[in-house]
Write an enzyme that holds these catalytic residues in place. Sequence first.
Site, PDB file in Angstrom:
ATOM      1  N   LYS A 281       0.854  -1.206   0.000  1.00 50.97           N
ATOM      2  CA  LYS A 281       0.000   0.000   0.000  1.00 50.97           C
ATOM      3  C   LYS A 281       0.877   1.239   0.000  1.00 50.97           C
ATOM      4  O   LYS A 281       2.054   1.196   0.358  1.00 50.97           O
ATOM      5  CB  LYS A 281      -0.922   0.022   1.216  1.00 50.97           C
ATOM      6  CG  LYS A 281      -0.247  -0.024   2.605  1.00 50.97           C
ATOM      7  CD  LYS A 281       0.281   1.294   3.125  1.00 50.97           C
ATOM      8  CE  LYS A 281       0.920   1.154   4.511  1.00 50.97           C
ATOM      9  NZ  LYS A 281       1.716   2.320   4.909  1.00 50.97           N
TER      10      LYS A 281
ATOM     11  N   ASP B 262      -2.381  -1.835  10.701  1.00 53.69           N
ATOM     12  CA  ASP B 262      -2.676  -1.720   9.265  1.00 53.69           C
ATOM     13  C   ASP B 262      -3.356  -2.953   8.678  1.00 53.69           C
ATOM     14  O   ASP B 262      -3.760  -2.937   7.512  1.00 53.69           O
ATOM     15  CB  ASP B 262      -1.371  -1.534   8.468  1.00 53.69           C
ATOM     16  CG  ASP B 262      -0.818  -0.133   8.574  1.00 53.69           C
ATOM     17  OD1 ASP B 262      -1.524   0.739   9.104  1.00 53.69           O
ATOM     18  OD2 ASP B 262       0.324   0.073   8.119  1.00 53.69           O
TER      19      ASP B 262
HETATM   20  O1  C5P Z   1       0.305  -1.752  15.092  1.00 50.08           O
HETATM   21  P1  C5P Z   1       1.699  -1.938  14.606  1.00 50.08           P
HETATM   22  O2  C5P Z   1       2.313  -3.217  15.095  1.00 50.08           O
HETATM   23  O3  C5P Z   1       1.849  -1.765  13.143  1.00 50.08           O
HETATM   24  O4  C5P Z   1       2.525  -0.750  15.254  1.00 50.08           O
HETATM   25  C1  C5P Z   1       3.919  -0.765  15.370  1.00 50.08           C
HETATM   26  C2  C5P Z   1       4.330   0.349  16.312  1.00 50.08           C
HETATM   27  O5  C5P Z   1       4.132   1.619  15.701  1.00 50.08           O
HETATM   28  C3  C5P Z   1       3.551   0.409  17.607  1.00 50.08           C
HETATM   29  O6  C5P Z   1       4.128  -0.392  18.599  1.00 50.08           O
HETATM   30  C4  C5P Z   1       3.632   1.877  17.981  1.00 50.08           C
HETATM   31  O7  C5P Z   1       4.877   2.169  18.583  1.00 50.08           O
HETATM   32  C5  C5P Z   1       3.642   2.562  16.635  1.00 50.08           C
HETATM   33  N1  C5P Z   1       2.303   3.017  16.222  1.00 50.08           N
HETATM   34  C6  C5P Z   1       1.727   4.121  16.839  1.00 50.08           C
HETATM   35  N2  C5P Z   1       0.495   4.544  16.447  1.00 50.08           N
HETATM   36  C7  C5P Z   1      -0.162   3.938  15.439  1.00 50.08           C
HETATM   37  C8  C5P Z   1       0.415   2.819  14.780  1.00 50.08           C
HETATM   38  C9  C5P Z   1       1.652   2.403  15.185  1.00 50.08           C
HETATM   39  O8  C5P Z   1       2.306   4.712  17.771  1.00 50.08           O
HETATM   40  N3  C5P Z   1      -1.348   4.383  15.054  1.00 50.08           N
END
Ligand code: C5P
Length: 304
Positions: free
Chosen positions: A15, A142
Site C-alpha cells: 500500500k 494496518d
Molecule cells: O500496530 P503496529 O504493530 O503496526 O505498530 C507498530 C508500532 O508503531 C507500535 O508499537 C507503535 O509504537 C507505533 N504506532 C503508533 N500509532 C499507530 C500505529 C503504530 O504509535 N497508530
Amino acid sequence: MTQPTPFVERLAPAKINWFLEILRKRDDGFHDLTTVMQTIDWCDTLRFYPAPAGAISLTTNVEGLEVDDSNLVVRAAKSLREFVGKPELSARIELDKDIPWGGGLGGGSSDAAATLSALTEFWELSVPLPDLMVLASELGSDVSFFLSAPLAKCEGRGELVAPLEGASTYWLVMLWPGMAVSTPAIYQSGKIDLTGPRHNRYLIDTEYDSEDQRSTPFYLFNRLQAPCFECFDAVRKCFCTLTTLASGRPVLLSGSGSSMFVICQDEADGRAMRAQLESQFPPPARVRLCRTLDRATTTTWRSQ
Ligand code: C5P
C-alpha cells in the site's frame, strides 16, 4: 493417478499512503491518526497447502526472515484457528516476499490479512468480515485495511477502516532507498509535531494543473515524513534527490518510510522516470513502476 495437491494462492499487495495525519498520542502509547491508503500492484505471494493435523508451518524465500510465532503470517493463522476453536486445523504456508520490509509499504500486514482471508477459504470456515476485522486489528494497526482494500480512510490507530469509492489507477514510480526503517522508532522518537494545526482534510477533489496536464489525486500529506527524515538522514537525502529528478511531479513518503513515490502522468512518463531513478539509485535500492489498484483488479485477484 495421484490427485494434484489442493492449495490456495493469494497475492498480498503493498500500500501507499496518500494522506497521513497524526492527531494525538494516546495513553496506550499508540497514536490516533487519519490516513488514506490504497493498494498497489507490488505483491508478496502466499500459498497454502495441506499439512499434518494441528501443524502450522511457514517457509519463505527470504533468508533470515523469522518463520516462528513472531511472524505475522503464523500469528494470523493461529489466531484464526483459535477463534474458531479447531486446534486440529493445519496448513503449510509458503511466502514469496517481493515487497521490501521496513519500507512503509505494509507488506507484513498485507501478508497477515491475506492469510486470514485465504485460510478462511482453505479451511472452509464461515467467519463474518466484522470478526475477521477484529482478528486483523489485534495483529497490527494496518492489517484491517488490507481486508477492505483497495482504497480506504483509516482512523483510530489505523484499525477503524472506512472503504472509499472511486479507487483509480495512477502510475507511480516507487523507490525503496535500500534501507529499512523502524516504525516504532519513528513513532517513539518524540520528533512528531503534535502542537501545530492538524490537517484533517483527507480527501479533496481532483486538483488539475492545466499547464502540465498532471492531476493530483488527493491532498498529499504525510506527517511522518519530517520525523523520518530527522531520524534517518540517508532517507532525507534520497528524498531530496528524488524531488529534484521528479521535476515538479508530486513526491511523497509512504507511511513511516523508507519508501517514497513519484506520481507520473501515464505509463510512458512512468517508464522514463523509472529509467532515470534506476541509474541514480543502484541496488540495494529498488525502483519499481507500479499502478494503484482499483476495485476491478482487486476483485479479480480475490477470486483467483
Ligand atoms: O500496530 P503496529 O504493530 O503496526 O505498530 C507498530 C508500532 O508503531 C507500535 O508499537 C507503535 O509504537 C507505533 N504506532 C503508533 N500509532 C499507530 C500505529 C503504530 O504509535 N497508530
